[in-house]
Design an enzyme around this catalytic site. Structure first.
Site, PDB file in Angstrom:
ATOM      1  N   ASP A  59       0.926  -1.217  -0.105  1.00 35.17           N
ATOM      2  CA  ASP A  59      -0.236   0.088   0.098  1.00 35.17           C
ATOM      3  C   ASP A  59       1.097   1.163  -0.080  1.00 35.17           C
ATOM      4  O   ASP A  59       2.083   1.233   0.617  1.00 35.17           O
ATOM      5  CB  ASP A  59      -0.969   0.236   1.172  1.00 35.17           C
ATOM      6  CG  ASP A  59      -1.686   1.408   1.382  1.00 35.17           C
ATOM      7  OD1 ASP A  59      -2.433   1.623   0.423  1.00 35.17           O
ATOM      8  OD2 ASP A  59      -1.347   1.918   2.460  1.00 35.17           O
ATOM      9  N   THR A 107      -0.047   4.885   0.840  1.00 33.75           N
ATOM     10  CA  THR A 107      -0.077   6.043   1.944  1.00 33.75           C
ATOM     11  C   THR A 107       0.056   5.379   3.339  1.00 33.75           C
ATOM     12  O   THR A 107      -0.330   4.215   3.700  1.00 33.75           O
ATOM     13  CB  THR A 107      -1.366   6.611   1.684  1.00 33.75           C
ATOM     14  OG1 THR A 107      -1.681   7.246   0.586  1.00 33.75           O
ATOM     15  CG2 THR A 107      -1.482   7.706   2.880  1.00 33.75           C
ATOM     16  N   ASP A 142      -1.191  -0.213   6.180  1.00 36.92           N
ATOM     17  CA  ASP A 142      -1.278   0.265   7.726  1.00 36.92           C
ATOM     18  C   ASP A 142      -2.621   0.570   7.974  1.00 36.92           C
ATOM     19  O   ASP A 142      -2.799   1.318   9.047  1.00 36.92           O
ATOM     20  CB  ASP A 142      -0.116   0.942   7.961  1.00 36.92           C
ATOM     21  CG  ASP A 142      -0.369   2.298   7.342  1.00 36.92           C
ATOM     22  OD1 ASP A 142      -1.067   2.354   6.274  1.00 36.92           O
ATOM     23  OD2 ASP A 142      -0.063   3.356   7.996  1.00 36.92           O
TER      24      ASP A 142
END
Length: 700
Positions: free
Chosen positions: A391, A393, A592
């Site tokens: 991922d 960001t 996250d």
């Protein structure tokens, strides 16, 4: 050491030590407390120095207070004789347990036995053999022909031959091996449990009509606990009001959230994906926390590496062949001693002990290096994975983005756009939302709440009503595609911001674009190096992001990632993982955020960061506790090192035991020496399994 009484309810007291306890101190204290009549339950947490006791009567309470000394408030020292030893003497006293207790029978055999009469030696030999004979017969009764049956047969043959010395030596060595196995396993698990202690310190509760943050330890049953999007639920309880989607992956393994509304039960450790709940607590305190630690450790042991399972299956298969070979030797030689030598050289004992200990040691070492691995099989999968999905960001980029551009649409001012954006975003803990609020505060823009109730659309944006107008802020997909707001009039600004790699937030009022907020998401400094290392290892590296194509391309180019996908929805991330798996890839997913949880669950190994959302950390199989992406390389190297250690131990076990077996067949190695050599081999591979996997200071 000083203990203080920090919390007391009827029948329940919590003490806190002035420092943490060692595993030995915690064990001795638990044993001493358990000996106090009238205590229903005792829980000692070594890491935090917490002692929780449940007493059935006042006498038990007083006895505990006497032992822990300073636990009572001034002026309330209990009267009466000090029948219970104070805590310093309890912790200082030797228990004779553990390795010391296991060495005593061996020392007794060497130094005491020679001076005993023959009849006493024979009696002690039979008495010592009984537990092993009983265990072997029990296994045989269940239809299992395993190492317990082998041990019982070898001891039984020695007793039938009236070889008391050999029988005694066998029971001593086998007992020492059992003690060694239990001691090393307990030491590994204790160390691992200390590393994995949960760290939920404060929760929000509703008291007297107000919401206040209180320490977790001060929660009481029937407290009203608040749980909002992205937060872990800290208690077991029943929903009083509100509605939310709760992810229960930590309990059930099911990655999809379930709806919870008034009257439904929720459990500690589950996470609110979206929505808000008011929960009446029914289970509070360290009882829940400690039970989760225990369950986590037990699950870690159950999640065995494939190679560990293969080793244990091989050990089970080896035992019947040992019996078959011993029978053939007896038929050919008619020599019971040679047959007994064969029985005493089995491969299964060392295989069963060394392989899981190598896995546990690797898990313990990984925890010491800031990588929490939730099971042995994930170490093995980390080592063999051939694809990594990131991922963007908060994972490849820092979790502290900052606003660098605010562009108003015609008819709006820059300050107005930033103020309205901060007004909407201040309710949510997402890093991007915090960046907007920080920028508004820096420019002294007041953004008092003038809107109605805020609706958070997971992974998309925020919606509300402001002065009668519908207000939206979020991604282009949400504002433009889902809500139908046209953005063409600011297309030139969008292209310019995207070319710089900025993430964009779109603000709309009553169906018309009001402005764009450009957010810089600084790359983690270790991210380019990590990508390069993974590519050198022939890993397929893919980046997924909800940003538009231009922004995603700019970031991927800076990282050296050739393969990326833009404007990806949460469900699409999981689909991308499954597509790679359908190609035969073993996939690691790093994420996250709340929206990464489906992909983390779908991956062969889900990896999250310490500062990620609660939900991401719960769903992940591996947590990088120090927040460094480069620790993924450490985890992979530890996995490879554990496999190398297991293969090395396997080679030594097979080679040495085969040599001992051959010696027994030709009569060079008598039964007693076979037992000694076999146990020395087992101890050797066990100690080798427990050695550090990587040199100190190595960061791969």
């Amino acid at each position: 050491m000083v203990f203080a009484l920090v919390h007391e309810l009827p029948g329940r007291m919590r003490f806190r030590a002035s420092r943490g306890l060692s595993a030995r101190e915690a064990g001795r204290l638990s044993a001493a407390l358990a000996a106090i009549p009238g205590l229903r339950e005792t829980r000692v947490c070594a890491l935090t120095g917490s002692v929780l006791v449940f007493s059935a009567d006042a006498a038990a309470r007083m006895a505990v207070c006497r032992m822990l000394g300073g636990g009572l408030a001034p002026g309330k020292t209990p009267a009466g004789p000090a029948a219970v030893p104070p805590v310093p003497s309890v912790l200082a006293a030797g228990s004779g347990e553990g390795m010391a207790g296991g060495l005593w029978p061996l020392a007794r055999y060497i130094f005491v036995r020679p001076f005993l009469p023959l009849a006493v030696r024979a009696g002690l030999a039979v008495f010592g053999a009984l537990p092993f004979l009983k265990k072997g017969l029990a296994a045989l009764g269940r239809g299992h022909v395993n190492v317990d049956v082998l041990d019982a047969a070898a001891i039984g043959v020695s007793l039938l031959r009236r070889d008391v010395r050999t029988a005694s030596l066998l029971t001593v060595l086998l007992g020492f091996g059992d003690v060694l196995a239990e001691w090393t396993r307990k030491k590994s698990l204790d160390s691992l449990a200390e590393r994995l202690a949960l760290n939920i310190d404060t929760v929000w509760v509703r008291r007297d009509g107000r919401e206040i943050a209180v320490p977790l330890d001060s929660l009481r049953e029937n407290d009203l606990v608040m749980a909002r999007s992205g937060a872990a639920i800290a208690v077991d309880g029943v929903v009083v009001s509100g509605e939310a989607v709760v992810n229960q992956a930590s309990l059930t393994g099911e990655p999809l959230g379930v709806r919870r509304a008034a009257g439904a039960s929720v459990f500690a450790g589950t996470v609110v994906e979206e929505g808000e709940l008011v929960i009446r607590a029914t289970g509070v305190g360290d009882g829940t926390r400690l039970s989760r630690i225990v369950r986590f450790i037990e699950e870690s042991e159950d999640l065995k590496a494939n190679i560990q399972g293969r080793a244990e299956r091989l050990a089970d298969v080896a035992a019947p062949f040992s019996f078959l070979l011993a029978g053939l030797v007896w038929i050919v030689t008619r020599n019971p001693a040679r047959a007994a030598s064969v029985l005493l050289v089995d491969y299964s004992c060392a295989l069963r002990l060394a392989t899981p200990l190598a896995v546990l040691s690797a898990m313990r070492e990984s925890a010491g290096r800031g990588v929490l691995v939730k099971g042995g099989r994930f170490l093995e999968t980390l080592a063999s994975a051939d694809a990594v999905v990131f991922d963007k960001t908060g994972t490849l980029t820092h979790s502290l983005p900052r606003v660098v551009e605010v562009a108003p649409a015609p008819g709006y001012g820059r300050a107005e756009v930033l103020r309205l954006a901060a007004c909407l975003e201040e309710h949510f803990p997402h890093p991007v939302a915090r960046a907007v609020v920080r920028r508004a505060e820096k420019e002294n823009l007041l953004h008092a709440e003038e809107h109605s109730e805020v609706e958070y659309v997971v992974a998309h944006g925020v919606a509300s009503h402001l002065h009668g107008k519908r207000a939206l802020i979020g991604s282009r997909h949400y504002v433009c595609h889902d809500e139908g707001v046209a953005v063409d009039e600011m297309d030139e600004t969008i292209r310019a911001f995207s070319a710089r790699g900025l993430s964009l937030l779109y603000l709309a009022l009553d169906g018309r674009l009001a402005g764009i907020v450009g957010i810089e998401d600084p790359l983690r400094p270790e991210a380019p190096h990590l990508v390069e290392r993974l590519r050198r290892e022939d890993m397929r590296v893919i980046m997924l992001t909800g940003d538009d194509e231009r922004t995603a391309g700019a970031v991927a180019a800076r990282l050296g990632i050739a393969e990326y996908r833009a404007q990806v929805l949460p469900a699409d991330k999981a689909g991308a993982i499954r597509a790679l798996q359908a190609e035969g890839r073993t996939v690691i997913m790093l994420g996250d955020g709340i929206n990464d949880s489906p992909a983390l669950s779908a991956a062969d190994v889900g990896v999250s960061l310490r500062d990620g959302a609660d939900l991401a950390r719960e769903v992940a199989d591996v947590v990088l506790a120090d927040g460094r992406l480069s620790d993924l390389l450490v985890a992979r190297e530890l996995g490879r090192a554990a496999l190398r250690r297991i293969h090395t131990n396997f080679a030594w076990i097979m080679t040495l035991n085969t040599l001992f077996l051959a010696g027994g067949l030709i009569g060079l190695v008598p039964p007693g020496l076979s037992a000694v050599l076999h146990n020395v081999t087992t101890v050797g591979v066990t100690l080798n399994a427990m050695r550090p996997m990587l040199p100190r200071g190595r960061d791969s």
